[in-house]
Design an enzyme around this catalytic site. Structure first.
Site, PDB file in Angstrom:
ATOM      1  N   ASP A   1      22.133  42.814  23.901  1.00 30.28           N
ATOM      2  CA  ASP A   1      21.388  43.097  22.680  1.00 30.28           C
ATOM      3  C   ASP A   1      20.452  44.288  22.890  1.00 30.28           C
ATOM      4  O   ASP A   1      20.107  44.618  24.027  1.00 30.28           O
ATOM      5  CB  ASP A   1      20.526  41.885  22.283  1.00 30.28           C
TER       6      ASP A   1
HETATM    7  N1  URA Z   1      22.760  36.535  25.291  1.00 30.02           N
HETATM    8  C1  URA Z   1      21.924  37.011  24.353  1.00 30.02           C
HETATM    9  O1  URA Z   1      21.396  36.254  23.553  1.00 30.02           O
HETATM   10  N2  URA Z   1      21.687  38.327  24.339  1.00 30.02           N
HETATM   11  C2  URA Z   1      22.216  39.202  25.224  1.00 30.02           C
HETATM   12  O2  URA Z   1      21.937  40.410  25.163  1.00 30.02           O
HETATM   13  C3  URA Z   1      23.077  38.682  26.191  1.00 30.02           C
HETATM   14  C4  URA Z   1      23.335  37.344  26.205  1.00 30.02           C
END
Ligand code: URA
Length: 242
Positions: free
Chosen positions: A104
């Site tokens: 993310d």
């Molecule tokens: N899980 C999440 O919630 N975000 C990420 O970036 C990776 C795994």
């Protein structure tokens, strides 16, 4: 025997220009192979050859593998109209580089970037259950029974519950909790949704491990390096690729 390829094709793949631009560059004597000027775009070169185009050394390896410590604030996309992308941190013009999986925008940590589509696919394929380990700061203390819940699987609103995951509680205080979580899937926002499923919120998230590859502590956010031969061999072993 080492595979040889046409120099114009290799330089175009590496982003030195379009195939027709490269042909002109070569014909005008701006490319050398092992110190000698070449004038034919059909010249064949292999990974061991020293190719320089306009004074810039071309890295002719079949594939390249970068380990980036992704900083928060950039997205795992080739291009994005609104946000900075992870590629702005990697000084390589190769067109077919892709991140292995996505983190993310606000997630930091280990991101592998490669032009090896086969390895990328295998590492992300659900069939291989490749482990991903995250460190997270959670908004409130976490009870010991969360370990058992995550091991059994939790409902995060998808068709089926999450598969077996391993939670380690590193530090619990009255206001927050520091954890390490290892999952074997890669669902959208998976870690955040797993903590939401037990009534918690992730404040901070960092990936620290992918399969047997650890985030290199010497890399500051935004810094990257190539994988070592050993790291690459070990990574390939995890998905039965040699
Ligand atoms: N899980 C999440 O919630 N975000 C990420 O970036 C990776 C795994």
């Amino acid at each position: 025997m080492e595979k040889k390829n046409r120099i114009d094709k290799l330089l175009a793949n590496l982003g030195f220009g379009t195939r027709s631009e490269i042909k002109k560059i070569i014909k005008s004597g701006r490319v050398t192979v092992n110190g000698e000027m070449v004038k034919s775009p059909e010249t064949k070169v292999g990974y061991e050859d020293d190719v320089v185009c306009d004074g810039v050394k071309a890295i002719l390896k079949e594939h390249i593998y970068y380990l980036l410590n992704k900083p928060a604030g950039c997205v795992c996309a080739r291009e994005d109209k609104l946000n900075e992308t992870v590629f702005s941190y990697v000084d390589d013009t190769r067109k077919n580089l892709s991140p292995v999986g996505r983190l993310d925008k606000d997630t930091e940590g280990l991101l592998l970037i490669t032009d090896d589509g086969e390895l990328n696919h295998l590492l992300m394929s659900p069939a291989h259950h490749v482990k991903k380990t995250y460190e997270a700061v959670i908004d409130a203390p976490i009870e010991e029974n969360a370990k058992e819940l995550f091991k059994k699987g939790v409902d995060i609103g998808d068709d089926k519950p999450t598969s077996e995951a391993f939670l380690e509680i590193i530090e619990n205080t009255n206001e927050r909790c520091l954890v390490r979580l290892t999952i074997k899937e890669g669902r959208y926002h998976q870690v955040k949704r797993m903590f939401e499923a037990i009534g918690r919120k992730v404040f901070y998230l960092k990936r620290v491990k992918l399969a047997n590859l650890d985030l290199d502590d010497t890399l500051k956010p935004g810094e990257y390096r190539e994988l070592t031969e050993t790291e690459l061999e070990e990574l390939k072993k995890c998905v039965n690729l040699s």
